[in-house]
Design an enzyme around this catalytic site. Structure first.
Site, PDB file in Angstrom:
ATOM      1  N   ASP A  42       0.837  -1.213   0.000  1.00 55.01           N
ATOM      2  CA  ASP A  42       0.000   0.000   0.000  1.00 55.01           C
ATOM      3  C   ASP A  42       0.868   1.258   0.000  1.00 55.01           C
ATOM      4  O   ASP A  42       0.358   2.378  -0.021  1.00 55.01           O
ATOM      5  CB  ASP A  42      -1.017  -0.007   1.158  1.00 55.01           C
ATOM      6  CG  ASP A  42      -0.360  -0.187   2.513  1.00 55.01           C
ATOM      7  OD1 ASP A  42       0.883  -0.122   2.599  1.00 55.01           O
ATOM      8  OD2 ASP A  42      -1.105  -0.387   3.496  1.00 55.01           O
ATOM      9  N   SER A  43       2.201   1.075  -0.018  1.00 57.59           N
ATOM     10  CA  SER A  43       3.108   2.204  -0.256  1.00 57.59           C
ATOM     11  C   SER A  43       2.785   2.836  -1.604  1.00 57.59           C
ATOM     12  O   SER A  43       3.207   3.968  -1.869  1.00 57.59           O
ATOM     13  CB  SER A  43       4.570   1.741  -0.222  1.00 57.59           C
ATOM     14  OG  SER A  43       4.764   0.646  -1.075  1.00 57.59           O
ATOM     15  N   ASP A  81      -0.992  -6.253   0.084  1.00 57.50           N
ATOM     16  CA  ASP A  81      -1.172  -5.627   1.392  1.00 57.50           C
ATOM     17  C   ASP A  81      -2.666  -5.495   1.652  1.00 57.50           C
ATOM     18  O   ASP A  81      -3.395  -5.017   0.765  1.00 57.50           O
ATOM     19  CB  ASP A  81      -0.597  -4.204   1.331  1.00 57.50           C
ATOM     20  CG  ASP A  81       0.528  -3.988   2.297  1.00 57.50           C
ATOM     21  OD1 ASP A  81       0.624  -4.716   3.297  1.00 57.50           O
ATOM     22  OD2 ASP A  81       1.328  -3.066   2.036  1.00 57.50           O
ATOM     23  N   LYS A 110      -0.288  -9.707   3.147  1.00 57.78           N
ATOM     24  CA  LYS A 110       0.457  -9.134   4.274  1.00 57.78           C
ATOM     25  C   LYS A 110      -0.518  -8.262   5.053  1.00 57.78           C
ATOM     26  O   LYS A 110      -1.240  -7.458   4.456  1.00 57.78           O
ATOM     27  CB  LYS A 110       1.649  -8.306   3.784  1.00 57.78           C
ATOM     28  CG  LYS A 110       2.324  -7.541   4.921  1.00 57.78           C
ATOM     29  CD  LYS A 110       3.635  -6.931   4.477  1.00 57.78           C
ATOM     30  CE  LYS A 110       3.521  -5.593   3.794  1.00 57.78           C
ATOM     31  NZ  LYS A 110       2.885  -4.509   4.606  1.00 57.78           N
ATOM     32  N   GLU A 112      -0.878  -5.688   8.493  1.00 54.46           N
ATOM     33  CA  GLU A 112      -0.240  -4.967   9.600  1.00 54.46           C
ATOM     34  C   GLU A 112      -1.015  -5.240  10.885  1.00 54.46           C
ATOM     35  O   GLU A 112      -2.255  -5.133  10.894  1.00 54.46           O
ATOM     36  CB  GLU A 112      -0.248  -3.457   9.325  1.00 54.46           C
ATOM     37  CG  GLU A 112       0.696  -3.053   8.221  1.00 54.46           C
ATOM     38  CD  GLU A 112       0.789  -1.541   8.039  1.00 54.46           C
ATOM     39  OE1 GLU A 112       0.450  -0.796   8.979  1.00 54.46           O
ATOM     40  OE2 GLU A 112       1.214  -1.128   6.946  1.00 54.46           O
ATOM     41  N   GLU A 179       9.459  -4.173  10.233  1.00 54.61           N
ATOM     42  CA  GLU A 179       9.763  -2.854   9.654  1.00 54.61           C
ATOM     43  C   GLU A 179      10.270  -1.888  10.727  1.00 54.61           C
ATOM     44  O   GLU A 179       9.743  -1.837  11.846  1.00 54.61           O
ATOM     45  CB  GLU A 179       8.528  -2.250   8.965  1.00 54.61           C
ATOM     46  CG  GLU A 179       8.830  -0.846   8.420  1.00 54.61           C
ATOM     47  CD  GLU A 179       7.877  -0.332   7.352  1.00 54.61           C
ATOM     48  OE1 GLU A 179       6.926  -1.042   6.999  1.00 54.61           O
ATOM     49  OE2 GLU A 179       8.111   0.805   6.867  1.00 54.61           O
TER      50      GLU A 179
HETATM   51  O1  KIV Z   1       3.547  -1.046   1.493  1.00 54.98           O
HETATM   52  C1  KIV Z   1       4.699  -1.475   1.378  1.00 54.98           C
HETATM   53  O2  KIV Z   1       5.372  -1.334   0.362  1.00 54.98           O
HETATM   54  C2  KIV Z   1       5.272  -2.165   2.527  1.00 54.98           C
HETATM   55  C3  KIV Z   1       6.741  -2.387   2.504  1.00 54.98           C
HETATM   56  C4  KIV Z   1       7.387  -1.130   2.896  1.00 54.98           C
HETATM   57  C5  KIV Z   1       7.136  -3.523   3.327  1.00 54.98           C
HETATM   58  O3  KIV Z   1       4.578  -2.473   3.451  1.00 54.98           O
END
Ligand code: KIV
Length: 262
Positions: A42-43, A81, A110, A112, A179
């Site tokens: 989600d970056s 994410d 993934k 959080e 992280e």
């Molecule tokens: O959103 C993302 O790219 C991430 C990485 C920084 C691990 O969570």
């Protein structure tokens, strides 16, 4: 040959697990041969959409990008994410994960979170959805990247995160993404866990590493965390190419005979 979940996440104590982010079809084609796991992070909120944080990426946007990445990847595993949601609810996380997983055909998710994810992970494991648990600095908790805080400086941090990681592993997480944390904490989690740790700003002791591709390629220059090593300076390469293009169009050097249909 397509990488398998087992062979990638069984590399702990043997070989490093190589991970990078991608948000698009074409970029995935470029990196696919060289990494074990591609994360549709989600970056992308900050890198692709110019948002102040990662929170504005919603499920629809994630489905669009993760589907494109998955379509392009022939070798690497693709994880997406789980986008931010305001309120924690196990039911909501499970429902949304299943929907995105099914629609994108990704290999895993993934998420959080800490201890509170244990039952969610248990359920998702039961229905064969591999979960990478993202602990330490969790960007979804911050309204801006300028507020990101390295994890581990408070008393009790090591004990708390170790407890969480043990619970997440026990629940069935396939790996732990660590992280932005102190080296001694990342090292201790990596030693304690049987599942592999994937680090970003979490030292060389992790079992694998991930970076945001645009950061390590020198393409996203608004954010300069200490942990990013630049392997290229693509921004200036691109700018040089565009300058040449502009000069050649202005001077009638391009297009010419070679590039036209007669
Ligand atoms: O959103 C993302 O790219 C991430 C990485 C920084 C691990 O969570």
């Amino acid at each position: 040959m397509k990488r398998q979940i087992k062979s990638v996440f069984n590399k702990k104590n043997k070989k490093k697990i190589i991970c990078l982010t991608s948000y698009s079809y074409n970029f995935t084609k470029i990196i696919d041969d060289f990494v074990d796991v591609i994360l549709v992070g989600d970056s992308m909120g900050m890198v692709l959409y110019g948002m102040d944080n990662t929170r504005e990426i919603n499920d629809e946007i994630m489905i669009r990008h993760a589907s494109a990445v998955k379509k392009a990847s022939k070798k690497s595993l693709v994880f997406f994410d789980l986008p931010y949601s305001k309120k924690f609810s196990e039911e909501n996380i499970i429902k949304r994960t299943i929907k995105i997983f099914n629609q994108t055909k990704c290999d895993g998710v993934k998420i959080e979170g800490n201890l509170e994810l244990a039952d969610v992970i248990k359920y998702l494991k039961k229905i064969n959805i591999p979960v990478m648990a993202h602990v330490g600095l969790q960007p979804q908790k911050f309204s801006s990247s300028s507020k990101f805080k390295i994890y581990g400086r408070k008393e009790g941090d090591l004990k708390n995160i170790l407890n969480d990681c043990i619970a997440l592993e026990k629940a069935g997480a396939i790996s732990l993404l660590l992280e932005g944390m102190l080296t001694k904490i990342a090292k201790q989690i990596t030693i304690t866990s049987k599942i592999p740790t994937i680090g970003i700003g979490a030292s060389e002791y992790c079992d694998g590493q991930i970076l945001v591709s645009e950061d390590m390629l020198g393409m996203f220059t608004e954010y300069h965390p200490k942990f990013v090593k630049k392997y290229a300076s693509l921004s200036s390469n691109i700018q040089n190419a565009i300058k040449r293009y502009s000069e050649e169009v202005n001077s009638h050097k391009f297009p010419n005979k070679k590039f036209r249909y007669d």
